[in-house]
Design a protein around this motif. Structure first.
Motif, PDB file in Angstrom:
ATOM      1  N   ARG A  34      45.110 -18.189  79.377  1.00 46.84           N
ATOM      2  CA  ARG A  34      43.892 -18.399  80.149  1.00 46.84           C
ATOM      3  C   ARG A  34      43.438 -19.856  80.073  1.00 46.84           C
ATOM      4  O   ARG A  34      42.893 -20.393  81.026  1.00 46.84           O
ATOM      5  CB  ARG A  34      42.799 -17.457  79.651  1.00 46.84           C
ATOM      6  CG  ARG A  34      43.078 -16.053  80.142  1.00 46.84           C
ATOM      7  CD  ARG A  34      41.817 -15.301  80.340  1.00 46.84           C
ATOM      8  NE  ARG A  34      41.369 -14.709  79.099  1.00 46.84           N
ATOM      9  CZ  ARG A  34      40.146 -14.242  78.918  1.00 46.84           C
ATOM     10  NH1 ARG A  34      39.266 -14.320  79.879  1.00 46.84           N
ATOM     11  NH2 ARG A  34      39.819 -13.710  77.779  1.00 46.84           N
TER      12      ARG A  34
ATOM     13  N   LEU B 131      45.484 -21.664  82.594  1.00 44.51           N
ATOM     14  CA  LEU B 131      44.990 -21.371  83.949  1.00 44.51           C
ATOM     15  C   LEU B 131      43.742 -22.182  84.246  1.00 44.51           C
ATOM     16  O   LEU B 131      43.590 -22.722  85.346  1.00 44.51           O
ATOM     17  CB  LEU B 131      44.662 -19.884  84.067  1.00 44.51           C
ATOM     18  CG  LEU B 131      45.725 -18.990  84.686  1.00 44.51           C
ATOM     19  CD1 LEU B 131      45.203 -17.570  84.805  1.00 44.51           C
ATOM     20  CD2 LEU B 131      46.101 -19.499  86.077  1.00 44.51           C
ATOM     21  N   MET B 132      42.860 -22.265  83.259  1.00 39.72           N
ATOM     22  CA  MET B 132      41.636 -23.030  83.438  1.00 39.72           C
ATOM     23  C   MET B 132      41.957 -24.493  83.724  1.00 39.72           C
ATOM     24  O   MET B 132      41.385 -25.107  84.620  1.00 39.72           O
ATOM     25  CB  MET B 132      40.802 -22.898  82.159  1.00 39.72           C
ATOM     26  CG  MET B 132      39.456 -23.550  82.229  1.00 39.72           C
ATOM     27  SD  MET B 132      38.351 -22.584  83.240  1.00 39.72           S
ATOM     28  CE  MET B 132      37.726 -21.432  82.026  1.00 39.72           C
TER      29      MET B 132
ATOM     30  N   GLY C 204      43.190 -24.868  87.189  1.00 31.13           N
ATOM     31  CA  GLY C 204      42.083 -24.796  88.129  1.00 31.13           C
ATOM     32  C   GLY C 204      41.358 -26.128  88.232  1.00 31.13           C
ATOM     33  O   GLY C 204      41.095 -26.627  89.331  1.00 31.13           O
ATOM     34  N   VAL C 205      41.054 -26.731  87.094  1.00 30.09           N
ATOM     35  CA  VAL C 205      40.338 -28.000  87.094  1.00 30.09           C
ATOM     36  C   VAL C 205      41.189 -29.093  87.744  1.00 30.09           C
ATOM     37  O   VAL C 205      40.705 -29.856  88.590  1.00 30.09           O
ATOM     38  CB  VAL C 205      39.950 -28.389  85.642  1.00 30.09           C
ATOM     39  CG1 VAL C 205      39.409 -29.803  85.599  1.00 30.09           C
ATOM     40  CG2 VAL C 205      38.931 -27.407  85.096  1.00 30.09           C
TER      41      VAL C 205
END
Lengths: 52, 725
Positions: free
Chosen positions: B116, B119-120, B123-124
């Motif tokens: 996760r 993934l974060m 995303g950023v």
């Protein structure tokens, strides 16, 4: 070019909104079972009312 | 893939037993956890499966909720007071194979958080690169003077925090590599990120024309995607390994002052008295002190015929008790048991495989120095030509950005993810990152017989019985859970006769009275027959007549097809079995395999595999028993079925989840195709570099060219990998 004063914050804001939505989805564990979620939509079991 | 050089801690260790023992011990101690029951569902695959399973489980009294996770092929059942043993038959009835998993071993682990976290960061980085790209398009289309500087400044304001946050995995791993005195993939990546950010800040400050903020952030984004794919593959493999250890919870029933106490196997000491129930696995080496039963030692030796166990008989850990309860005095437990002694053999073999360097490793080993030299040479060249440090640093940064291993970082993980996803759908779990590569090189396949080519469950082969005999045999067999009895019930047609006083004599057979006469079904010496012929057989006595019922092992579904396809693909197929010659010859003939050896000891199996390797052959070992474990570990690649002993599963690279053996043949094909794709991907990304690097060296590279080369190569590499699916 004064329009940039609005447009750049607007574009950043929209992008930030997308990022926020992504973080929300991630926190909500929506990436735990992508395959299952793709299949679940095909099931008509809870079409008439939401799952209790 | 970029991780391969630095992430050794994620690999299975050199000694599988050491990996398993603590985990297994933890499992045994933790016992049942909360109200959740987790079941593995290897055959679930569609929308209907989800609905069926959830509906069936919700209907069980006591079940509050059941939710299927199709990605992991698991169902989590929230139920108070309901155990997996209540739920598995429910699923079995609607046609789904299910195995209990230990929730303690599967709860959200550190690895889950890592996913996760990645993934974060993706995303950023994605958010930042989109926004910077909007500004960069304006710069590329001719914005200049104050506007360009403003856009560069905004880009920098977005890019610098992004790089600081999203680039952390690269910086951390580069730092680890440097401290260990190595140059991994991540050192040039980190250098490119830092140098390009610094020069862009400097250029922005001095109103320069080129800033690489877009390239830096995009670099982060693509590399993180590659890293995430790599993580996914390993997470699936890791959870598979966890699932498999979770399948078997090693506990023993200790008899202490007549009271029974369940303890972890690790706590057993020589001299302890333990109870082994029918159907249970012997937890430690020991001598039978009371009870009579039959023992299935197929997983240890490959023998398919059960062996009698009487007081005084020595049993080894891993054998399965079939009919009656046995009391055992432990002679050796834990590290001293025969199970551990065999795994020591494995530890020696395992180190050979650890030396295998993957394609990605080899590429990154030559890549990192080449890139550094190229950047340094361009810096020195331009410094000498222009005497201008600013120009020289600019060119060096452009070289680093353009040669960025974006496509290289995606080339292997994308292919491995696509390939393992495809094999997972067919029921094959890949546990080791380099397993596919090694599998692609295989030219010889060695099969174990019992439990691998065969199901390990007997099938009636022939019986000289009249209608009366069949009826009596069915009646007697119906009263026992012994594998041979179950085979009779499944394999003989007819109506069961009415019998009285049916009772099972553990270790011998079943007896009853039929029309006033005693009838017996069981071992030859007990029934009173002279057992001269070899092979698995049971005997039926009605009055003074004695009948023989023969058994053969049933073939695993897909075994014939898998062998035929492997041979068709030009591979040499062999059978090495610890079973008797008759049974092996029979199976080899049914499968059309000419090369077979029977009565092979575990050491001989490993030696045969080593001998083949010494001849320059790459061996794929397919086996399930402890007697195969050393061979599985020393082979170039190895596969074991999910029914195998945990030591065998730990020693092998791939695990067959379903019952079908067919995916073994598919796996070889997919592995060869994926290696082809990996090579194509390397060629593609090298091609992009060959085209773009001269621009960078000549000082003509603009951020536009860098962005184009980067995204084009990454996208084409990913698309090429997806062709595998």
């Amino acid at each position: 070019m004064e329009v940039l004063v609005y447009l750049i914050p607007v574009s950043l804001g929209l992008g930030g909104l997308g990022l926020g939505a992504f973080v929300w989805a991630l926190r909500n564990r929506q990436y735990e079972d992508p395959k299952g979620d793709a299949q679940r939509i095909l099931s008509d079991e809870w079409d008439d009312r939401p799952k209790p | 893939m970029t991780d391969v050089s630095t992430d050794f801690e994620s690999r299975l260790g050199a000694c599988p037993a050491c990996d398993v023992a603590p985990l297994a011990g933890r499992l045994a101690r933790s016992g049942p956890v909360r109200g959740d029951v987790i079941l593995s569902l290897p055959t679930a695959h569609c929308a209907a499966c989800i609905t069926d399973v959830e509906r069936a489980l919700s209907a069980v009294p006591g079940v509050r909720a059941a939710r299927v996770n199709l990605s992991l092929r698991r169902v989590v059942v929230d139920a108070e007071g309901v155990t997996a043993d209540d739920l598995i038959p429910v699923l079995d009835r609607i046609g789904y194979e299910a195995h209990e998993l230990d929730p303690g071993a599967l709860t959200a682990t550190a690895a889950d958080r890592q996913g996760r976290d990645l993934l974060m960061r993706i995303g950023v980085a994605g958010f930042a690169s989109m926004n910077i790209m909007i500004l960069s398009v304006a710069v590329w289309s001719g914005a200049d003077a104050a506007t360009r500087d403003l856009f560069h400044m905004i880009s920098g304001a977005i890019a610098l925090p992004t790089v600081a946050f999203a680039g952390q995995p690269f910086f951390a791993s580069a730092w680890r590599a440097l401290r260990a005195g190595r140059l991994g993939m991540d050192v040039p990546i980190s250098l490119a990120l830092i140098l390009a950010s610094a020069i862009s800040v400097f250029e922005t400050w001095n109103s320069g024309p080129h800033a690489y903020f877009d390239g830096v952030v995009m670099l982060c984004f693509f590399l993180l995607v590659g890293r995430y794919l790599d993580y996914r593959t390993r997470a699936v493999a890791r959870s598979a390994a966890e699932e498999l250890t979770a399948l078997e919870v090693p506990r023993a029933i200790l008899l202490r002052d007549v009271a029974e106490e369940t303890v972890p196997v690790a706590d057993l000491r020589p001299g302890d008295l333990i109870l082994v129930r029918p159907g249970g696995r012997v937890p430690a080496d020991g001598v039978v002190t009371a009870g009579a039963s039959e023992i299935d030692r197929s997983l240890l030796t490959g023998e398919s015929v059960p062996v009698a166990a009487r007081p005084g008989a020595a049993l080894s850990a891993g054998e399965v008790n079939l009919t009656g309860p046995l009391t055992l005095q432990v002679t050796a437990a834990g590290r001293d048991s025969s199970l551990s002694r065999l795994t020591a053999l494995v530890a020696a073999a395992e180190s050979a495989r650890g030396r295998y360097t993957s394609i990605a490793d080899r590429a990154s080993r030559s890549y990192a120095p080449a890139v550094h030299l190229l950047a340094l040479a361009s810096f020195l060249g331009w410094l000498w030509l222009t005497r201008d440090v600013r120009v020289a640093v600019n060119v060096a940064a452009a070289v680093l950005i353009i040669t960025c291993p974006c496509a290289l970082g995606l080339a292997v993980p994308a292919v491995i993810t696509a390939a393992s996803g495809r094999l997972f759908r067919e029921g094959l779990l890949i546990k080791d990152g380099t397993a596919l590569e090694r599998l692609a090189e295989v030219d010889t396949v060695v099969f174990d017989k019992t439990g691998t080519l065969t199901m390990g469950t007997p099938q009636v082969a022939g019986a000289d019985l009249d209608a009366e005999g069949r009826a009596v045999a069915l009646a007697l067999a119906g009263g026992s859970a012994h594998p041979l009895s179950r085979a009779i019930v499944a394999g003989i047609e007819g109506q069961a006769a009415e019998v009285e006083d049916l009772r099972e004599v553990p270790g011998y057979g079943v007896e009853a009275r039929w029309q006033g006469n005693p009838v017996r079904l069981g071992r030859a010496d007990w029934v009173g027959a002279d057992d001269e012929a070899p092979g698995a057989a049971t005997w039926l006595r009605i009055g003074s007549r004695v009948h023989r019922i023969d058994f053969t092992d049933s073939l695993r579904p897909g075994a014939d097809k898998a062998v035929a396809r492997l041979r068709h693909a030009g591979l040499r197929v062999m059978i090495l079995s610890g079973d008797g010659a008759g049974a092996v010859r029979d199976i080899a003939a049914r499968l059309g395999v000419e090369e077979w050896r029977a009565g092979v000891t575990p050491q001989e199996k490993a030696a045969t595999v080593a001998e083949l390797s010494a001849q320059g052959r790459h061996v794929l070992m397919v086996g399930d028993g402890l007697n195969d474990t050393a061979a599985l570990a020393s082979a170039h690649a190895s596969i074991s079925p999910a029914s195998a002993l945990d030591a065998a599963r730990v020693a092998s690279d791939m695990v067959l989840v379903g019952r079908d053996l067919g995916p073994v043949a598919d796996a070889v094909g997919v592995a060869r195709a994926s290696i082809r794709r990996i090579r194509e991907n390397f060629a593609l990304s090298i091609l992009y570099n060959v085209v773009a690097v001269p621009f960078a060296l000549a000082g003509l590279a603009t951020p536009l060219i860098a962005a184009l080369a980067m995204s084009l190569s990454s996208v084409s590499v990913t698309l090429n990998a997806l062709r595998l699916r």
